[in-house]
Write a protein that holds these residues in place. Structure first.
Motif, PDB file in Angstrom:
ATOM      1  N   UNK A  54       1.497 -11.449   2.500  1.00 27.38           N
ATOM      2  CA  UNK A  54       0.617 -10.512   3.196  1.00 27.38           C
ATOM      3  C   UNK A  54       1.128 -10.307   4.621  1.00 27.38           C
ATOM      4  N   UNK A  55       1.004  -9.082   5.104  1.00 31.02           N
ATOM      5  CA  UNK A  55       1.520  -8.757   6.431  1.00 31.02           C
ATOM      6  C   UNK A  55       0.817  -9.587   7.513  1.00 31.02           C
ATOM      7  N   UNK A  95       7.838 -12.243   0.237  1.00 31.94           N
ATOM      8  CA  UNK A  95       8.101 -11.601  -1.040  1.00 31.94           C
ATOM      9  C   UNK A  95       8.847 -10.290  -0.819  1.00 31.94           C
ATOM     10  N   UNK A  96       9.613  -9.908  -1.820  1.00 32.71           N
ATOM     11  CA  UNK A  96      10.335  -8.640  -1.731  1.00 32.71           C
ATOM     12  C   UNK A  96       9.357  -7.472  -1.651  1.00 32.71           C
ATOM     13  N   UNK A  97       8.212  -7.587  -2.307  1.00 33.02           N
ATOM     14  CA  UNK A  97       7.205  -6.531  -2.257  1.00 33.02           C
ATOM     15  C   UNK A  97       6.729  -6.313  -0.821  1.00 33.02           C
ATOM     16  N   UNK A 144       9.879  -4.863   1.208  1.00 28.38           N
ATOM     17  CA  UNK A 144      10.351  -3.543   0.800  1.00 28.38           C
ATOM     18  C   UNK A 144       9.284  -2.466   0.728  1.00 28.38           C
ATOM     19  N   UNK A 145       8.030  -2.836   0.708  1.00 28.85           N
ATOM     20  CA  UNK A 145       6.997  -1.816   0.535  1.00 28.85           C
ATOM     21  C   UNK A 145       5.967  -1.764   1.647  1.00 28.85           C
ATOM     22  N   UNK A 146       5.691  -2.896   2.281  1.00 32.38           N
ATOM     23  CA  UNK A 146       4.602  -2.907   3.251  1.00 32.38           C
ATOM     24  C   UNK A 146       5.060  -2.957   4.700  1.00 32.38           C
ATOM     25  N   UNK A 150       9.282   0.714   5.682  1.00 36.72           N
ATOM     26  CA  UNK A 150       8.820   1.841   4.871  1.00 36.72           C
ATOM     27  C   UNK A 150       9.875   2.276   3.868  1.00 36.72           C
ATOM     28  N   UNK A 151       9.382   2.899   2.828  1.00 39.07           N
ATOM     29  CA  UNK A 151      10.266   3.430   1.805  1.00 39.07           C
ATOM     30  C   UNK A 151      11.227   4.460   2.398  1.00 39.07           C
ATOM     31  N   UNK A 152      10.744   5.276   3.324  1.00 33.08           N
ATOM     32  CA  UNK A 152      11.606   6.282   3.950  1.00 33.08           C
ATOM     33  C   UNK A 152      12.785   5.636   4.669  1.00 33.08           C
ATOM     34  N   UNK A 153      12.544   4.507   5.347  1.00 37.84           N
ATOM     35  CA  UNK A 153      13.641   3.816   6.027  1.00 37.84           C
ATOM     36  C   UNK A 153      14.697   3.373   5.008  1.00 37.84           C
TER      37      UNK A 153
END
Length: 167
Positions: free
Chosen positions: A6-7, A107-109, A112-114, A117-120
């Motif tokens: 968790x962030x 975690x990779x999640x 990579x997701x939180x 960003x996906x755009x980066x």
């Protein structure tokens, strides 16, 4: 091994430490350093980067010294943050734990997701390809540049819809 998913937990971990030692290389390390910047930490927050072997690795990454892992060069029970590809985590973590260190990873999640960003990630990978396509324009014609159009769908694209634009 402590696994951060968790962030908020990552932010707490970072704020509880005055600096960290990171074990890792390549793309996951780069994403982690980008995550630190996003969360307001400079690259100076990382005291050093550890690798298994210096062969093929630079002496510095973003001004952070890179060293080959040696148990005797670290303090007992030092926290070491892993930024490795999934396939290497277990073996490296086991060795570090056997040597008496505290091992932490996210975690990779989360990475990579939180945090990043996906755009980066998308733009970073695309720009890695453009050096190649620019260097060999006669051999790379006809490639399609994937362009995320912001719509969601099911499938291998990770829930994203793609269109194609000719390069």
């Amino acid at each position: 091994m402590r696994v951060i998913d968790k962030i908020e937990e990552l932010q707490n971990f970072l704020s509880e430490n005055e600096g960290i030692t990171v074990y890792g290389a390549r793309y996951n390390l780069r994403l982690f350093l980008e995550a630190l910047k996003i969360l307001g930490y400079s690259s100076g927050y990382v005291k050093e980067i550890l690798v298994t072997d210096m062969a093929g690795n630079p002496e510095y990454v973003d001004g952070i010294p890179v060293h080959a892992y040696r148990k005797e060069n670290l303090k007992a029970e030092e926290k070491i943050f892993l930024t490795l590809a999934h396939d290497y985590i277990a073996a490296v973590a086991d060795r570090l734990l056997e040597d008496g260190f505290s091992v932490v990873r996210m975690t990779e999640r989360l990475l990579n997701n939180e945090v990043v960003t996906y755009d980066y990630i998308y733009n970073d990978i695309y720009h890695m390809m453009t050096d190649f396509t620019d260097a060999f324009p006669n051999n790379s014609t006809g490639f399609n540049e994937p362009v995320y159009n912001g719509k969601s769908m099911h499938g291998a694209a990770g829930g994203r819809e793609w269109t194609k634009r000719r390069i």
